[in-house]
Design a protein around this motif. Structure first.
Motif, PDB file in Angstrom:
ATOM      1  N   SER A   1       0.846  -1.222  -0.138  1.00 46.10           N
ATOM      2  CA  SER A   1       0.159   0.081  -0.155  1.00 46.10           C
ATOM      3  C   SER A   1       0.954   1.246   0.025  1.00 46.10           C
ATOM      4  O   SER A   1       0.407   2.244  -0.571  1.00 46.10           O
ATOM      5  N   ILE A   2       2.240   1.100   0.641  1.00 44.12           N
ATOM      6  CA  ILE A   2       2.983   2.338   0.804  1.00 44.12           C
ATOM      7  C   ILE A   2       3.850   2.377  -0.831  1.00 44.12           C
ATOM      8  O   ILE A   2       3.932   3.478  -1.025  1.00 44.12           O
ATOM      9  N   THR A   3       4.518   1.239  -1.209  1.00 47.58           N
ATOM     10  CA  THR A   3       5.211   1.376  -2.201  1.00 47.58           C
ATOM     11  C   THR A   3       4.209   1.664  -3.522  1.00 47.58           C
ATOM     12  O   THR A   3       5.039   2.224  -4.400  1.00 47.58           O
ATOM     13  N   LYS A   4       3.131   1.313  -3.600  1.00 50.76           N
ATOM     14  CA  LYS A   4       2.513   1.748  -4.764  1.00 50.76           C
ATOM     15  C   LYS A   4       2.367   3.091  -5.271  1.00 50.76           C
ATOM     16  O   LYS A   4       2.350   3.503  -6.307  1.00 50.76           O
ATOM     17  N   CYS A   5       2.438   3.895  -4.297  1.00 51.51           N
ATOM     18  CA  CYS A   5       2.434   5.227  -4.392  1.00 51.51           C
ATOM     19  C   CYS A   5       3.775   5.846  -4.769  1.00 51.51           C
ATOM     20  O   CYS A   5       3.931   6.953  -4.891  1.00 51.51           O
ATOM     21  N   MET A   6       4.577   5.016  -4.946  1.00 50.10           N
ATOM     22  CA  MET A   6       6.262   5.479  -4.960  1.00 50.10           C
ATOM     23  C   MET A   6       6.590   4.857  -6.334  1.00 50.10           C
ATOM     24  O   MET A   6       7.996   4.866  -6.346  1.00 50.10           O
ATOM     25  N   LEU A   7       6.020   3.831  -6.877  1.00 47.30           N
ATOM     26  CA  LEU A   7       6.477   3.292  -8.115  1.00 47.30           C
ATOM     27  C   LEU A   7       7.024   4.299  -9.221  1.00 47.30           C
ATOM     28  O   LEU A   7       7.813   3.986 -10.080  1.00 47.30           O
ATOM     29  N   GLY A   8       6.524   5.197  -9.191  1.00 46.75           N
ATOM     30  CA  GLY A   8       6.861   6.386 -10.159  1.00 46.75           C
ATOM     31  C   GLY A   8       7.884   7.458  -9.783  1.00 46.75           C
ATOM     32  O   GLY A   8       8.185   8.309 -10.300  1.00 46.75           O
ATOM     33  N   LEU A   9       8.690   7.284  -8.646  1.00 44.33           N
ATOM     34  CA  LEU A   9       9.513   8.107  -7.917  1.00 44.33           C
ATOM     35  C   LEU A   9      10.547   8.271  -8.990  1.00 44.33           C
ATOM     36  O   LEU A   9      11.281   9.643  -9.010  1.00 44.33           O
ATOM     37  N   PHE A  10      11.147   7.457  -9.799  1.00 44.82           N
ATOM     38  CA  PHE A  10      12.247   7.738 -10.546  1.00 44.82           C
ATOM     39  C   PHE A  10      11.737   7.730 -12.016  1.00 44.82           C
ATOM     40  O   PHE A  10      12.402   7.572 -13.054  1.00 44.82           O
ATOM     41  N   LYS A  11      10.549   8.172 -12.177  1.00 41.63           N
ATOM     42  CA  LYS A  11      10.076   8.014 -13.359  1.00 41.63           C
ATOM     43  C   LYS A  11      10.944   8.888 -14.654  1.00 41.63           C
ATOM     44  O   LYS A  11      11.301  10.086 -14.267  1.00 41.63           O
ATOM     45  N   SER A  12      11.166   8.808 -15.681  1.00 42.74           N
ATOM     46  CA  SER A  12      11.840   9.174 -16.596  1.00 42.74           C
ATOM     47  C   SER A  12      13.531   9.422 -16.265  1.00 42.74           C
ATOM     48  O   SER A  12      14.235  10.033 -16.930  1.00 42.74           O
ATOM     49  N   GLN A  13      13.787   8.615 -15.350  1.00 40.08           N
ATOM     50  CA  GLN A  13      15.241   8.452 -14.961  1.00 40.08           C
ATOM     51  C   GLN A  13      15.861   7.334 -15.142  1.00 40.08           C
ATOM     52  O   GLN A  13      15.037   6.257 -15.339  1.00 40.08           O
ATOM     53  N   PRO A  14      17.036   7.101 -15.299  1.00 43.65           N
ATOM     54  CA  PRO A  14      17.535   5.625 -15.735  1.00 43.65           C
ATOM     55  C   PRO A  14      17.408   4.670 -14.777  1.00 43.65           C
ATOM     56  O   PRO A  14      17.147   4.940 -13.450  1.00 43.65           O
ATOM     57  N   ASN A  15      16.739   3.380 -15.372  1.00 43.98           N
ATOM     58  CA  ASN A  15      16.651   2.210 -14.262  1.00 43.98           C
ATOM     59  C   ASN A  15      15.291   2.736 -13.443  1.00 43.98           C
ATOM     60  O   ASN A  15      14.887   1.848 -12.356  1.00 43.98           O
ATOM     61  N   ALA A  16      14.214   3.305 -14.058  1.00 42.10           N
ATOM     62  CA  ALA A  16      13.077   3.439 -13.493  1.00 42.10           C
ATOM     63  C   ALA A  16      12.247   2.076 -13.197  1.00 42.10           C
ATOM     64  O   ALA A  16      11.566   1.998 -12.543  1.00 42.10           O
ATOM     65  N   LYS A  17      12.534   1.382 -14.452  1.00 41.28           N
ATOM     66  CA  LYS A  17      11.835   0.081 -14.601  1.00 41.28           C
ATOM     67  C   LYS A  17      12.386  -0.902 -13.494  1.00 41.28           C
ATOM     68  O   LYS A  17      11.368  -1.619 -12.769  1.00 41.28           O
ATOM     69  N   GLN A  18      13.397  -0.900 -13.200  1.00 44.79           N
ATOM     70  CA  GLN A  18      14.066  -1.767 -12.311  1.00 44.79           C
ATOM     71  C   GLN A  18      13.376  -1.335 -10.773  1.00 44.79           C
ATOM     72  O   GLN A  18      13.008  -2.211 -10.149  1.00 44.79           O
ATOM     73  N   TRP A  19      13.527  -0.133 -10.537  1.00 47.36           N
ATOM     74  CA  TRP A  19      12.880   0.475  -9.521  1.00 47.36           C
ATOM     75  C   TRP A  19      11.390   0.078  -9.159  1.00 47.36           C
ATOM     76  O   TRP A  19      10.924  -0.428  -8.125  1.00 47.36           O
ATOM     77  N   ARG A  20      10.668   0.174 -10.124  1.00 49.44           N
ATOM     78  CA  ARG A  20       9.208  -0.371 -10.122  1.00 49.44           C
ATOM     79  C   ARG A  20       9.188  -1.650  -9.961  1.00 49.44           C
ATOM     80  O   ARG A  20       8.364  -2.132  -9.153  1.00 49.44           O
ATOM     81  N   GLN A  21       9.911  -2.459 -10.755  1.00 50.97           N
ATOM     82  CA  GLN A  21       9.982  -3.880 -10.639  1.00 50.97           C
ATOM     83  C   GLN A  21      10.083  -4.507  -9.240  1.00 50.97           C
ATOM     84  O   GLN A  21       9.315  -5.258  -8.229  1.00 50.97           O
ATOM     85  N   ILE A  22      11.107  -3.896  -8.390  1.00 50.62           N
ATOM     86  CA  ILE A  22      11.453  -4.556  -7.018  1.00 50.62           C
ATOM     87  C   ILE A  22      10.293  -3.881  -6.330  1.00 50.62           C
ATOM     88  O   ILE A  22       9.849  -4.946  -5.505  1.00 50.62           O
ATOM     89  N   LEU A  23       9.817  -2.677  -6.416  1.00 52.68           N
ATOM     90  CA  LEU A  23       9.008  -2.279  -5.171  1.00 52.68           C
ATOM     91  C   LEU A  23       7.555  -2.903  -5.451  1.00 52.68           C
ATOM     92  O   LEU A  23       6.632  -2.580  -4.835  1.00 52.68           O
ATOM     93  N   SER A  24       7.446  -3.559  -6.466  1.00 53.54           N
ATOM     94  CA  SER A  24       6.176  -4.090  -6.821  1.00 53.54           C
ATOM     95  C   SER A  24       5.965  -5.722  -6.729  1.00 53.54           C
ATOM     96  O   SER A  24       5.266  -6.479  -6.995  1.00 53.54           O
ATOM     97  N   ASP A  25       7.263  -6.108  -6.248  1.00 51.51           N
ATOM     98  CA  ASP A  25       7.429  -7.593  -6.236  1.00 51.51           C
ATOM     99  C   ASP A  25       6.878  -8.139  -4.778  1.00 51.51           C
ATOM    100  O   ASP A  25       7.694  -7.696  -3.677  1.00 51.51           O
ATOM    101  N   HIS A  26       5.866  -8.635  -4.698  1.00 55.27           N
ATOM    102  CA  HIS A  26       5.176  -9.104  -3.150  1.00 55.27           C
ATOM    103  C   HIS A  26       6.047  -9.828  -2.367  1.00 55.27           C
ATOM    104  O   HIS A  26       6.200  -9.572  -1.118  1.00 55.27           O
ATOM    105  N   SER A  27       6.778 -10.750  -2.956  1.00 54.58           N
ATOM    106  CA  SER A  27       7.820 -11.764  -2.321  1.00 54.58           C
ATOM    107  C   SER A  27       8.791 -10.975  -1.502  1.00 54.58           C
ATOM    108  O   SER A  27       9.167 -11.042  -0.358  1.00 54.58           O
ATOM    109  N   LYS A  28       9.350 -10.100  -2.340  1.00 52.77           N
ATOM    110  CA  LYS A  28      10.452  -9.115  -1.811  1.00 52.77           C
ATOM    111  C   LYS A  28       9.918  -8.326  -0.547  1.00 52.77           C
ATOM    112  O   LYS A  28      10.741  -8.074   0.445  1.00 52.77           O
ATOM    113  N   LEU A  29       8.859  -7.545  -0.906  1.00 53.85           N
ATOM    114  CA  LEU A  29       8.088  -6.899   0.138  1.00 53.85           C
ATOM    115  C   LEU A  29       7.920  -7.572   1.472  1.00 53.85           C
ATOM    116  O   LEU A  29       8.132  -7.070   2.475  1.00 53.85           O
TER     117      LEU A  29
END
Ligand code: FMN
Length: 172
Positions: A122-150
Motif C-alpha cells: 500500500s505504501i510502495t504503490k504510491c512510490m513506483l513512479g518516483l524515478f519516472k523518466s530516470q535511468p533504471n526507473a523500470k528496475q525500481w518499479r519491479q523491485i517495489l512491486s514484487d510482493h515476495s520481496k516486500l
C-alpha cells in the motif's frame, strides 16, 4: 450545498459523460473547462473553489495558482510523485530533496506504518513512479512491486531497491 454549510468546493472541471465513458476515460476525454471554476469563484466570492483536473506539470500548477484559490493534483502525484518535491521547493521555498532522500524518508515512514498493520504494497504503490523518466526507473518499479520481496524485506525493500539503482548507475 452552500445553504447546508459547505464552504469549500473542489471542482473537477469537465463534464462526465455517464453511461458512455468509463470513469478512467471520463478523467481523460471530455475537455477541461477551467473557466467554469474561475466563474464560480467570481460568482460566489464567499466560498472557496479549488481547481482539479489535468494539472500535470509545475508550470501549469503555478499558472493556475495565480487564477484560483487552490488546486488539487490527482494522477500527477500518483504517476510522478517527485512533482511534490518540485512543488515543495519551487512554491514553498523548501530545499530540493533528491529522489534518494525522498525514498529514505519513505522507508522511515514505512517502518512506523507497518507496525500499525499497513501493508508495504500500500505504501510502495504510491512510490513506483518516483524515478519516472530516470535511468533504471523500470528496475525500481519491479523491485517495489514484487510482493515476495516486500514480504521478505519489509521497509528495507526500499533501501534494497536504492542499492540496486546505485549499482546499475555506477556500472553504466
Ligand atoms: C490513485 C487515485 C485514487 C483516486 N481515488 C478517488 C476516489 O476514491 N474518489 C474520487 O472521487 N476520485 C478519486 N480519484 C480521482 C481524483 O480525485 C481526481 O479527481 C482525478 O484524478 C482528476 O484529477 P487529476 O487530473 O489531477 O488526476 C483518484 C485519483 C487517483 C490518481
Amino acid at each position: 450545498m452552500r445553504d447546508s454549510g459547505c464552504t469549500t468546493f473542489i471542482v473537477h472541471a469537465r463534464n462526465a459523460i455517464l453511461g458512455k465513458l468509463s470513469p478512467r476515460d471520463n478523467r481523460r476525454i471530455p475537455p477541461l473547462k477551467y473557466d467554469y471554476v474561475y466563474r464560480l469563484q467570481n460568482d460566489f466570492p464567499d466560498l472557496i473553489f479549488i481547481l482539479n483536473g489535468g494539472l500535470d506539470s509545475f508550470d501549469l500548477i503555478s499558472k493556475e495558482m495565480q487564477q484560483n484559490r487552490g488546486v488539487m493534483i490527482g494522477r500527477a502525484a500518483y504517476n510522478n510523485p517527485y512533482i511534490l518535491s518540485e512543488i515543495e521547493h519551487k512554491w514553498f521555498g523548501e530545499p530540493l530533496k533528491s529522489r534518494y532522500t525522498v525514498a529514505s524518508q519513505m522507508e522511515d515512514y514505512a517502518s512506523v506504518q507497518v507496525t500499525k498493520g499497513v501493508r508495504m504494497s500500500s505504501i510502495t504503490k504510491c512510490m513506483l513512479g518516483l524515478f519516472k523518466s530516470q535511468p533504471n526507473a523500470k528496475q525500481w518499479r519491479q523491485i517495489l512491486s514484487d510482493h515476495s520481496k516486500l514480504t521478505k524485506l519489509g521497509p528495507a525493500a526500499i533501501s534494497y531497491a536504492l542499492s540496486k539503482l546505485e549499482q546499475v548507475n555506477n556500472s553504466s
